[in-house]
Design a protein around this motif. Structure first.
Motif, PDB file in Angstrom:
ATOM      1  N   ALA A  81      17.364  -5.311  25.698  1.00  0.00           N
ATOM      2  CA  ALA A  81      16.823  -6.606  26.112  1.00  0.00           C
ATOM      3  C   ALA A  81      16.557  -7.387  24.835  1.00  0.00           C
ATOM      4  O   ALA A  81      15.955  -6.877  23.898  1.00  0.00           O
ATOM      5  CB  ALA A  81      15.541  -6.417  26.908  1.00  0.00           C
ATOM      6  N   GLY A  82      17.038  -8.606  24.781  1.00  0.00           N
ATOM      7  CA  GLY A  82      16.864  -9.426  23.580  1.00  0.00           C
ATOM      8  C   GLY A  82      18.190  -9.670  22.892  1.00  0.00           C
ATOM      9  O   GLY A  82      19.257  -9.558  23.483  1.00  0.00           O
ATOM     10  N   ARG A  83      18.122  -9.993  21.597  1.00  0.00           N
ATOM     11  CA  ARG A  83      19.344 -10.302  20.834  1.00  0.00           C
ATOM     12  C   ARG A  83      20.238  -9.089  20.703  1.00  0.00           C
ATOM     13  O   ARG A  83      19.760  -7.986  20.445  1.00  0.00           O
ATOM     14  CB  ARG A  83      18.985 -10.818  19.448  1.00  0.00           C
ATOM     15  CG  ARG A  83      18.540 -12.239  19.447  1.00  0.00           C
ATOM     16  CD  ARG A  83      18.416 -12.742  18.033  1.00  0.00           C
ATOM     17  NE  ARG A  83      18.091 -14.152  18.046  1.00  0.00           N
ATOM     18  CZ  ARG A  83      18.288 -14.951  17.028  1.00  0.00           C
ATOM     19  NH1 ARG A  83      18.802 -14.498  15.906  1.00  0.00           N
ATOM     20  NH2 ARG A  83      17.967 -16.221  17.111  1.00  0.00           N
ATOM     21  N   HIS A  84      21.534  -9.332  20.878  1.00  0.00           N
ATOM     22  CA  HIS A  84      22.504  -8.243  20.857  1.00  0.00           C
ATOM     23  C   HIS A  84      23.873  -8.808  20.488  1.00  0.00           C
ATOM     24  O   HIS A  84      24.207  -9.929  20.868  1.00  0.00           O
ATOM     25  CB  HIS A  84      22.551  -7.594  22.243  1.00  0.00           C
ATOM     26  CG  HIS A  84      23.410  -6.389  22.311  1.00  0.00           C
ATOM     27  ND1 HIS A  84      23.143  -5.243  21.599  1.00  0.00           N
ATOM     28  CD2 HIS A  84      24.539  -6.141  23.007  1.00  0.00           C
ATOM     29  CE1 HIS A  84      24.073  -4.345  21.871  1.00  0.00           C
ATOM     30  NE2 HIS A  84      24.938  -4.862  22.714  1.00  0.00           N
ATOM     31  N   GLU A  85      24.675  -8.027  19.755  1.00  0.00           N
ATOM     32  CA  GLU A  85      26.028  -8.447  19.398  1.00  0.00           C
ATOM     33  C   GLU A  85      27.031  -7.819  20.359  1.00  0.00           C
ATOM     34  O   GLU A  85      26.981  -6.624  20.627  1.00  0.00           O
ATOM     35  CB  GLU A  85      26.358  -8.046  17.959  1.00  0.00           C
ATOM     36  CG  GLU A  85      25.607  -8.871  16.943  1.00  0.00           C
ATOM     37  CD  GLU A  85      26.054  -8.583  15.521  1.00  0.00           C
ATOM     38  OE1 GLU A  85      26.705  -7.539  15.277  1.00  0.00           O
ATOM     39  OE2 GLU A  85      25.757  -9.405  14.652  1.00  0.00           O
ATOM     40  N   GLU A  86      27.955  -8.657  20.846  1.00  0.00           N
ATOM     41  CA  GLU A  86      28.932  -8.228  21.841  1.00  0.00           C
ATOM     42  C   GLU A  86      30.318  -8.720  21.453  1.00  0.00           C
ATOM     43  O   GLU A  86      30.461  -9.774  20.840  1.00  0.00           O
ATOM     44  CB  GLU A  86      28.596  -8.827  23.206  1.00  0.00           C
ATOM     45  CG  GLU A  86      27.198  -8.545  23.670  1.00  0.00           C
ATOM     46  CD  GLU A  86      26.771  -9.435  24.828  1.00  0.00           C
ATOM     47  OE1 GLU A  86      25.968  -8.954  25.622  1.00  0.00           O
ATOM     48  OE2 GLU A  86      27.237 -10.589  24.926  1.00  0.00           O
ATOM     49  N   TYR A  87      31.344  -7.965  21.857  1.00  0.00           N
ATOM     50  CA  TYR A  87      32.726  -8.424  21.704  1.00  0.00           C
ATOM     51  C   TYR A  87      33.100  -9.262  22.915  1.00  0.00           C
ATOM     52  O   TYR A  87      32.834  -8.894  24.059  1.00  0.00           O
ATOM     53  CB  TYR A  87      33.703  -7.245  21.621  1.00  0.00           C
ATOM     54  CG  TYR A  87      33.707  -6.537  20.296  1.00  0.00           C
ATOM     55  CD1 TYR A  87      34.068  -7.193  19.124  1.00  0.00           C
ATOM     56  CD2 TYR A  87      33.363  -5.193  20.211  1.00  0.00           C
ATOM     57  CE1 TYR A  87      34.083  -6.540  17.910  1.00  0.00           C
ATOM     58  CE2 TYR A  87      33.374  -4.528  19.003  1.00  0.00           C
ATOM     59  CZ  TYR A  87      33.728  -5.214  17.849  1.00  0.00           C
ATOM     60  OH  TYR A  87      33.742  -4.561  16.651  1.00  0.00           O
ATOM     61  N   ARG A 102      23.975 -12.765  21.306  1.00  0.00           N
ATOM     62  CA  ARG A 102      23.432 -13.374  22.521  1.00  0.00           C
ATOM     63  C   ARG A 102      22.140 -12.679  22.897  1.00  0.00           C
ATOM     64  O   ARG A 102      21.975 -11.483  22.722  1.00  0.00           O
ATOM     65  CB  ARG A 102      24.471 -13.221  23.638  1.00  0.00           C
ATOM     66  CG  ARG A 102      24.070 -13.764  24.973  1.00  0.00           C
ATOM     67  CD  ARG A 102      25.209 -13.617  25.965  1.00  0.00           C
ATOM     68  NE  ARG A 102      25.426 -12.252  26.385  1.00  0.00           N
ATOM     69  CZ  ARG A 102      24.853 -11.687  27.447  1.00  0.00           C
ATOM     70  NH1 ARG A 102      24.020 -12.377  28.193  1.00  0.00           N
ATOM     71  NH2 ARG A 102      25.127 -10.442  27.767  1.00  0.00           N
ATOM     72  N   ASP A 103      21.201 -13.455  23.440  1.00  0.00           N
ATOM     73  CA  ASP A 103      19.976 -12.884  23.986  1.00  0.00           C
ATOM     74  C   ASP A 103      20.281 -12.459  25.414  1.00  0.00           C
ATOM     75  O   ASP A 103      20.600 -13.298  26.261  1.00  0.00           O
ATOM     76  CB  ASP A 103      18.843 -13.912  23.959  1.00  0.00           C
ATOM     77  CG  ASP A 103      17.506 -13.299  24.301  1.00  0.00           C
ATOM     78  OD1 ASP A 103      17.431 -12.564  25.302  1.00  0.00           O
ATOM     79  OD2 ASP A 103      16.535 -13.558  23.576  1.00  0.00           O
ATOM     80  N   THR A 104      20.181 -11.170  25.691  1.00  0.00           N
ATOM     81  CA  THR A 104      20.565 -10.661  27.010  1.00  0.00           C
ATOM     82  C   THR A 104      19.560 -11.012  28.101  1.00  0.00           C
ATOM     83  O   THR A 104      19.885 -10.896  29.277  1.00  0.00           O
ATOM     84  CB  THR A 104      20.749  -9.132  26.975  1.00  0.00           C
ATOM     85  OG1 THR A 104      19.533  -8.535  26.548  1.00  0.00           O
ATOM     86  CG2 THR A 104      21.887  -8.754  26.043  1.00  0.00           C
ATOM     87  N   THR A 105      18.366 -11.458  27.734  1.00  0.00           N
ATOM     88  CA  THR A 105      17.383 -11.830  28.758  1.00  0.00           C
ATOM     89  C   THR A 105      17.485 -13.297  29.148  1.00  0.00           C
ATOM     90  O   THR A 105      17.210 -13.652  30.290  1.00  0.00           O
ATOM     91  CB  THR A 105      15.949 -11.517  28.294  1.00  0.00           C
ATOM     92  OG1 THR A 105      15.701 -12.173  27.066  1.00  0.00           O
ATOM     93  CG2 THR A 105      15.757 -10.017  28.128  1.00  0.00           C
ATOM     94  N   THR A 106      17.894 -14.159  28.214  1.00  0.00           N
ATOM     95  CA  THR A 106      17.967 -15.592  28.504  1.00  0.00           C
ATOM     96  C   THR A 106      19.396 -16.125  28.500  1.00  0.00           C
ATOM     97  O   THR A 106      19.622 -17.264  28.877  1.00  0.00           O
ATOM     98  CB  THR A 106      17.175 -16.396  27.456  1.00  0.00           C
ATOM     99  OG1 THR A 106      17.788 -16.216  26.170  1.00  0.00           O
ATOM    100  CG2 THR A 106      15.718 -15.975  27.423  1.00  0.00           C
ATOM    101  N   HIS A 107      20.356 -15.340  28.040  1.00  0.00           N
ATOM    102  CA  HIS A 107      21.767 -15.726  27.886  1.00  0.00           C
ATOM    103  C   HIS A 107      21.966 -16.803  26.820  1.00  0.00           C
ATOM    104  O   HIS A 107      23.030 -17.410  26.753  1.00  0.00           O
ATOM    105  CB  HIS A 107      22.396 -16.175  29.209  1.00  0.00           C
ATOM    106  CG  HIS A 107      22.397 -15.113  30.246  1.00  0.00           C
ATOM    107  ND1 HIS A 107      23.156 -13.979  30.144  1.00  0.00           N
ATOM    108  CD2 HIS A 107      21.700 -14.991  31.394  1.00  0.00           C
ATOM    109  CE1 HIS A 107      22.943 -13.207  31.180  1.00  0.00           C
ATOM    110  NE2 HIS A 107      22.059 -13.791  31.951  1.00  0.00           N
TER     111      HIS A 107
END
Length: 126
Positions: A81-87, A102-107
């Motif tokens: 939950a929170g900031r995360h790096e994604e492909y 991207r922040d996974t809680t707020t997009h």
């Protein structure tokens, strides 16, 4: 020639349609503004042009690593939950692989860069 009176049908009643109505809008709804990604090559684009391809923070184990390391690498993923790096893959645009922070809680998107830059950063940190 005289027309004949219609006769009662011996067939069964008409069946109901087996098709369903299409959704007017997508059944998936994200509250707030629609998420958009700022492709470094094409500029700001709608999310529909991109495909999520996985966690960009996972690192491949060494070839001689124990089997447990490979099982963790292949099957186990965090759900942060929170900031995360994604492909993400820009399949409907320039076909580039991108790393999106991207922040996974707020997009909320905090940054987008080409995926090659991510691997260069990882090598320099090692």
């Amino acid at each position: 020639m005289r027309s004949q009176r219609p006769t009662a049908s011996t067939a069964s009643a008409a069946a109901r349609s087996s098709t369903k109505k299409a959704w007017a809008h997508s059944p998936i709804y994200i509250e707030g503004p629609v998420m958009r990604l700022n492709c470094p090559h094409c500029g700001e684009r709608s999310l529909e042009e991109f495909t999520y391809r996985g966690d960009a923070t996972v690192r491949r184990p060494a070839l001689d690593a124990p089997a447990e390391s490979w099982v963790d690498y292949v099957y186990l993923r965090e759900n942060p939950a929170g900031r995360h790096e994604e492909y993400w893959y820009h399949g409907a645009g320039c076909r580039a692989w991108l790393v999106v922070e991207r922040d996974t809680t707020t997009h909320m998107v905090h940054g987008v860069r080409p995926a090659g830059a991510a691997s260069e950063n990882a090598r320099s940190e090692s």
